[in-house]
Write a protein that holds these residues in place. Structure first.
Motif, PDB file in Angstrom:
ATOM      1  N   GLN A   1      -6.835   5.519  10.799  1.00  0.00           N
ATOM      2  CA  GLN A   1      -7.337   4.609   9.764  1.00  0.00           C
ATOM      3  C   GLN A   1      -8.459   5.258   8.951  1.00  0.00           C
ATOM      4  OE1 GLN A   1      -8.298   1.133  12.196  1.00  0.00           O
ATOM      5  NE2 GLN A   1      -6.677  -0.043  11.195  1.00  0.00           N
TER       6      GLN A   1
ATOM      7  N   GLY B   1      -7.181   7.034   6.150  1.00  0.00           N
ATOM      8  CA  GLY B   1      -6.478   6.284   5.108  1.00  0.00           C
ATOM      9  C   GLY B   1      -5.032   5.923   5.427  1.00  0.00           C
ATOM     10  N   PHE B   2      -4.598   6.117   6.686  1.00  0.00           N
ATOM     11  CA  PHE B   2      -3.221   5.749   7.029  1.00  0.00           C
ATOM     12  C   PHE B   2      -3.115   4.243   7.306  1.00  0.00           C
ATOM     13  CE2 PHE B   2      -3.349  10.290   8.217  1.00  0.00           C
ATOM     14  CZ  PHE B   2      -2.192  10.740   7.584  1.00  0.00           C
ATOM     15  N   ASP B   3      -1.914   3.747   7.122  1.00  0.00           N
ATOM     16  CA  ASP B   3      -1.600   2.351   7.411  1.00  0.00           C
ATOM     17  C   ASP B   3      -0.941   2.323   8.806  1.00  0.00           C
ATOM     18  OD1 ASP B   3      -0.459  -0.134   7.573  1.00  0.00           O
ATOM     19  OD2 ASP B   3       0.681   0.003   5.710  1.00  0.00           O
TER      20      ASP B   3
ATOM     21  N   SER C   1       0.866  -1.194   0.000  1.00  0.00           N
ATOM     22  CA  SER C   1       0.000   0.000   0.000  1.00  0.00           C
ATOM     23  C   SER C   1       0.896   1.236   0.000  1.00  0.00           C
ATOM     24  CB  SER C   1      -0.884  -0.009   1.242  1.00  0.00           C
ATOM     25  OG  SER C   1      -0.142   0.393   2.368  1.00  0.00           O
ATOM     26  N   SER C   2       0.455   2.244  -0.712  1.00  0.00           N
ATOM     27  CA  SER C   2       1.272   3.459  -0.767  1.00  0.00           C
ATOM     28  C   SER C   2       0.820   4.460   0.294  1.00  0.00           C
ATOM     29  CB  SER C   2       1.153   4.087  -2.156  1.00  0.00           C
ATOM     30  OG  SER C   2      -0.215   4.349  -2.403  1.00  0.00           O
ATOM     31  N   ASN C   3      -0.111   4.026   1.158  1.00  0.00           N
ATOM     32  CA  ASN C   3      -0.572   4.937   2.209  1.00  0.00           C
ATOM     33  C   ASN C   3       0.554   5.205   3.197  1.00  0.00           C
ATOM     34  OD1 ASN C   3      -2.916   4.538   0.915  1.00  0.00           O
ATOM     35  ND2 ASN C   3      -3.970   3.434   2.556  1.00  0.00           N
TER      36      ASN C   3
END
Length: 413
Positions: free
Chosen positions: A24, A27-29, A2-4
């Motif tokens: 979350q 959209g953060f990992d 994931s590019s997050n």
């Protein structure tokens, strides 16, 4: 892959888990770290279970210094010291005393009120996504006192009125109608009808933690030994390996100081030690949390029985549990409710407290990709979700209409 952006959070109590869930949503990992399993017997497990949005006035009150000697000398009182820890605390106490002026007291009250006012809606945002199974009760919270305690109550009531806190003064008869099982030693009280309480804080925390995992969050059970940097990106170093992140959040309560010291920032965080015991199968005796202000303790009806909580003990993180503080809680509970069975579950936990009684929320002084979320003293449980929401917004570089300066660690520079 994931590019997050990847976020690491230290601490899997209510602060850390709330930060994780709100990050979350953006959209953060997110990966959570804790040296213990979530729900372990730390502060988010053992607290009084109050959701107390009214509690804007803290210990840094103008009248508190006059009361301290008497509190310390009284065996039933709310305050105790571990004498071996006093020398370590002197710098903290000096800062605390400087924060008991009327101006400082009102500054703290105003900025606690700003976040407390948003605390319950922030919880509801998270509760909307889990099955609460009746773990939160909306029956208000009741404070009672007898006449010799009236002076300090008047100050509290006046300040809360000025801030616009909704409160309902109650007389003896009204208290008896609310809680008929309390022995009639009280003269008056105040009732906060919109406050709530947890039937089991640990189970609520675990439901939120499971939601975090379900949304793709990761958990690492390990102790962060140090924080390093590579091109401004923070790295967590544990016993076994290193983890690299875009940004990190330090949210491990009273244990945060070790890490902020490691980052070269001197934040005067110390700990107020709090205790609890349970009286099993007695939770039918009360309908809601009741706090006896004179003695600084309270009782909350929970799944585990009646949880008796309270006292403030200054003694750091290393000292063992004080049997005298446990005895104090047992005697106080019997003073309030008469005969009770043998107590169980003696517990000690640590409230992370700063001398101005405001939390630290926001970026570190020295590293722009490090964020802090700790120091919520008696209100860590109440303020978890709103703090997580605020700090997640800072991490995401969003604008806000809140004044967040008062919570910055820069105030100690």
């Amino acid at each position: 892959m994931s590019s997050n952006p990847k976020i690491g959070i230290v601490g899997a109590g209510i602060q850390g888990v709330s930060n994780a869930l709100f990050l979350q949503k953006k959209g953060f990992d997110v990966t959570l770290f804790d040296r213990d399993e979530p729900g372990s017997p730390a502060a988010s497990y053992g607290n009084a279970g109050h959701f107390s949005p009214y509690a804007s006035l803290s210990l840094n009150r103008t009248d508190v210094l006059a009361d301290v000697p008497a509190m310390l000398l009284s065996s039933t009182g709310p305050l105790a010291l571990k004498w071996n820890y006093v020398p370590k605390m002197i710098p903290w106490f000096i800062k605390f005393i400087l924060n008991t002026s009327k101006r400082k007291m009102m500054h703290t009250a105003k900025y606690m009120h700003q976040i407390l006012d948003l605390a319950l809606p922030a919880y509801d945002e998270l509760f909307d996504e889990i099955d609460l199974e009746g773990l939160v009760e909306n029956k208000g919270i009741l404070y009672i006192w007898n006449d010799k305690d009236l002076k300090s109550r008047e100050l509290e009531i006046k300040v809360r009125d000025e801030l616009g806190v909704k409160q309902q003064l109650v007389n003896k008869h009204e208290i008896h109608d609310l809680e008929p099982n309390i022995r009639p030693f009280y003269h008056a009280g105040v009732y906060y009808p919109y406050a709530r309480h947890a039937r089991n804080p640990k189970r609520i925390l675990l439901k939120l933690f499971e939601l975090f995992l379900k949304k793709g969050g990761k958990f690492e059970k390990s102790n962060i030994q140090e924080i390093k940097f590579e091109n401004e990106k923070p790295i967590f170093k544990t016993e076994k390996e290193e983890y690299k992140f875009d940004k990190i959040v330090i949210a491990c309560g009273a244990f945060s100081k070790k890490l902020t010291d490691n980052l070269g920032e001197k934040i005067p965080l110390d700990t107020e030690r709090g205790y609890h015991v349970h009286f099993k199968d007695c939770d039918h005796l009360l309908s809601r949390p009741v706090i006896f202000s004179n003695r600084g303790f309270g009782i909350t009806p929970m799944e585990q029985g009646l949880r008796v909580v309270g006292t403030v003990e200054f003694g750091g993180l290393e000292n063992p549990l004080s049997k005298s503080r446990i005895k104090n809680l047992i005697n106080n509970a019997k003073y309030m409710l008469g005969d009770l069975p043998e107590h169980e579950d003696e517990w000690l936990g640590f409230r992370p407290t700063l001398p101005d009684f405001l939390p630290v929320m926001g970026p570190s002084k020295n590293y722009k990709n490090v964020f802090y979320c700790f120091g919520h003293h008696h209100l860590g449980w109440t303020l978890g979700p709103i703090s997580g929401k605020i700090v997640s917004g800072m991490v995401a570089e969003e604008n806000t209409n809140l004044d967040l300066n008062p919570y910055s660690s820069h105030r100690f520079a």
